[in-house]
Design a protein around this motif. Structure first.
Motif, PDB file in Angstrom:
ATOM      1  N   SER A 118      43.522  43.914  40.510  1.00 56.52           N
ATOM      2  CA  SER A 118      44.227  42.717  40.953  1.00 56.52           C
ATOM      3  C   SER A 118      45.197  43.050  42.085  1.00 56.52           C
ATOM      4  N   LEU A 122      45.261  41.645  45.869  1.00 53.48           N
ATOM      5  CA  LEU A 122      46.428  41.004  46.483  1.00 53.48           C
ATOM      6  C   LEU A 122      46.843  41.729  47.762  1.00 53.48           C
ATOM      7  N   CYS A 141      44.132  33.034  49.227  1.00 53.52           N
ATOM      8  CA  CYS A 141      44.175  34.147  48.287  1.00 53.52           C
ATOM      9  C   CYS A 141      43.790  33.723  46.884  1.00 53.52           C
ATOM     10  N   ILE A 142      44.149  32.507  46.520  1.00 53.20           N
ATOM     11  CA  ILE A 142      43.860  32.087  45.161  1.00 53.20           C
ATOM     12  C   ILE A 142      42.467  31.486  45.038  1.00 53.20           C
ATOM     13  N   LEU A 152      39.557  39.406  37.299  1.00 51.92           N
ATOM     14  CA  LEU A 152      39.669  38.505  36.148  1.00 51.92           C
ATOM     15  C   LEU A 152      41.076  37.974  35.957  1.00 51.92           C
ATOM     16  N   LEU A 153      42.044  38.803  36.249  1.00 47.57           N
ATOM     17  CA  LEU A 153      43.416  38.384  35.980  1.00 47.57           C
ATOM     18  C   LEU A 153      43.910  37.338  36.964  1.00 47.57           C
ATOM     19  N   LEU A 154      43.135  37.077  38.011  1.00 45.57           N
ATOM     20  CA  LEU A 154      43.540  36.053  38.970  1.00 45.57           C
ATOM     21  C   LEU A 154      42.611  34.857  38.948  1.00 45.57           C
ATOM     22  N   GLY A 156      41.976  32.427  36.881  1.00 42.48           N
ATOM     23  CA  GLY A 156      42.317  31.148  36.237  1.00 42.48           C
ATOM     24  C   GLY A 156      43.246  30.290  37.047  1.00 42.48           C
ATOM     25  N   LEU A 157      43.570  30.718  38.250  1.00 36.67           N
ATOM     26  CA  LEU A 157      44.630  30.033  38.983  1.00 36.67           C
ATOM     27  C   LEU A 157      44.157  28.826  39.771  1.00 36.67           C
ATOM     28  N   HIS A 158      42.876  28.622  39.921  1.00 32.34           N
ATOM     29  CA  HIS A 158      42.464  27.530  40.813  1.00 32.34           C
ATOM     30  C   HIS A 158      42.418  26.170  40.134  1.00 32.34           C
TER      31      HIS A 158
END
Lengths: 160, 160
Positions: A118, A122, A141-142, A152-154, A156-158
């Motif tokens: 992650s 970034l 970025c998201i 995976l850790l990013l 769920g942000l969308h």
DNA sequence: AACTCTTACCCTCACGTATGGGTTAAATGT
DNA sequence: ACATTTAACCCATACGTGAGGGTAAGAGTT
């Protein structure tokens, strides 16, 4: 240190063992720790060896034994001194815990890798920041950058 | 699978994401997960992407983020799309977590060593079992054998 | 009819925190 | 030598927390 002679009050025991007074009260409630006596005013007085006892409890907690499990553990050992399989039981418990621990470590190693991935991702983001304003960069970025490669850790942000 | 078209009910979402219905209710209470709509009878209906959302929550939980921390995380990202330091914050959080994780792994490795040492010690015990009866062996294994060399995980058993 | 879902409530664990009072030891006052 | 004050410590009790688990009564869906 302070009590050259014999006993500790609960605050001293707490400091020496690194636990809170509240925790020690709880251990007593659960039968894990008993003061040798009380003062007339009901202050608990502990034998110096209580420090080792509390540290032992802490060790088993680090090994993710629950306090009630520690209690059962004590019961086993105290009540089954005469039983031939007392040590075998202890062995079994420790072996099971060793397996758990190895699995937990493996999970942590995977997590570490996820976190590193992650952060690398970034880092890639930061390099595109000068190109456009920060609002678009957030989007980029998201949401952007080929979704499949997003760690995976990013992921769920969308979708809010 | 069942809903070819559009939406999932909570039980389906639970099965697909590996969480319980109760957990999903909790996530909604905390504002981490919202159904796209409800039926006339107030049944929750979720978009298929909710599966990914729930799995993402699980990932962050594995990384030992609390649910409230995850909520703050979402707030940060959603409300600061326009702020220039949104990604920097995410980075900082992940870097801190990486450090925590490495420390946790180190602790687990120490614990593993402790467990192995305890098992080795108990192996030594077993070898003296034929010599005398099991009562004495318990005494020997728990109290004897030069106290200093006793593994930490067994050190609390003598002083009740 | 059979199944699923709803809200609502109580349970767990390892404490933290708060309340309101009691105890102890040392320092001071007489 | 004795009494009082003070600060620090301690007591019991009870409620709060996080992340759900479990259960129930009833209502919705197929």
């Amino acid at each position: 240190m302070v009590n050259l002679g014999k006993v500790l009050r609960i605050g001293e025991l707490a400091r020496l063992s690194g636990k809170t007074v509240r925790a020690l009260h709880l251990y007593e409630e659960l039968g894990l720790l008993l003061p040798v006596q009380r003062t007339r005013g009901r202050f608990r007085l502990y034998h110096p060896s209580a420090v080792a006892r509390v540290e032992w409890i802490g060790k088993l907690q680090d090994a993710s034994f629950s306090l009630t499990a520690i209690r059962e553990f004590l019961d086993d050992v105290e009540q089954e001194r005469a039983a031939p399989d007392a040590m075998a039981r202890v062995r079994a418990v420790f072996e099971a815990k060793l397996h758990e621990t190895r699995e937990a470590r493996t999970r942590l190693e995977k997590l570490e890798a996820d976190l590193v991935a992650s952060l690398v991702y970034l880092d890639g983001c930061r390099s595109c920041q000068p190109v456009h304003d920060s609002h678009e960069c957030s989007e980029c970025c998201i949401n952007g950058h080929e979704p499949q490669t997003q760690p995976l850790l990013l992921a769920g942000l969308h979708s809010s």
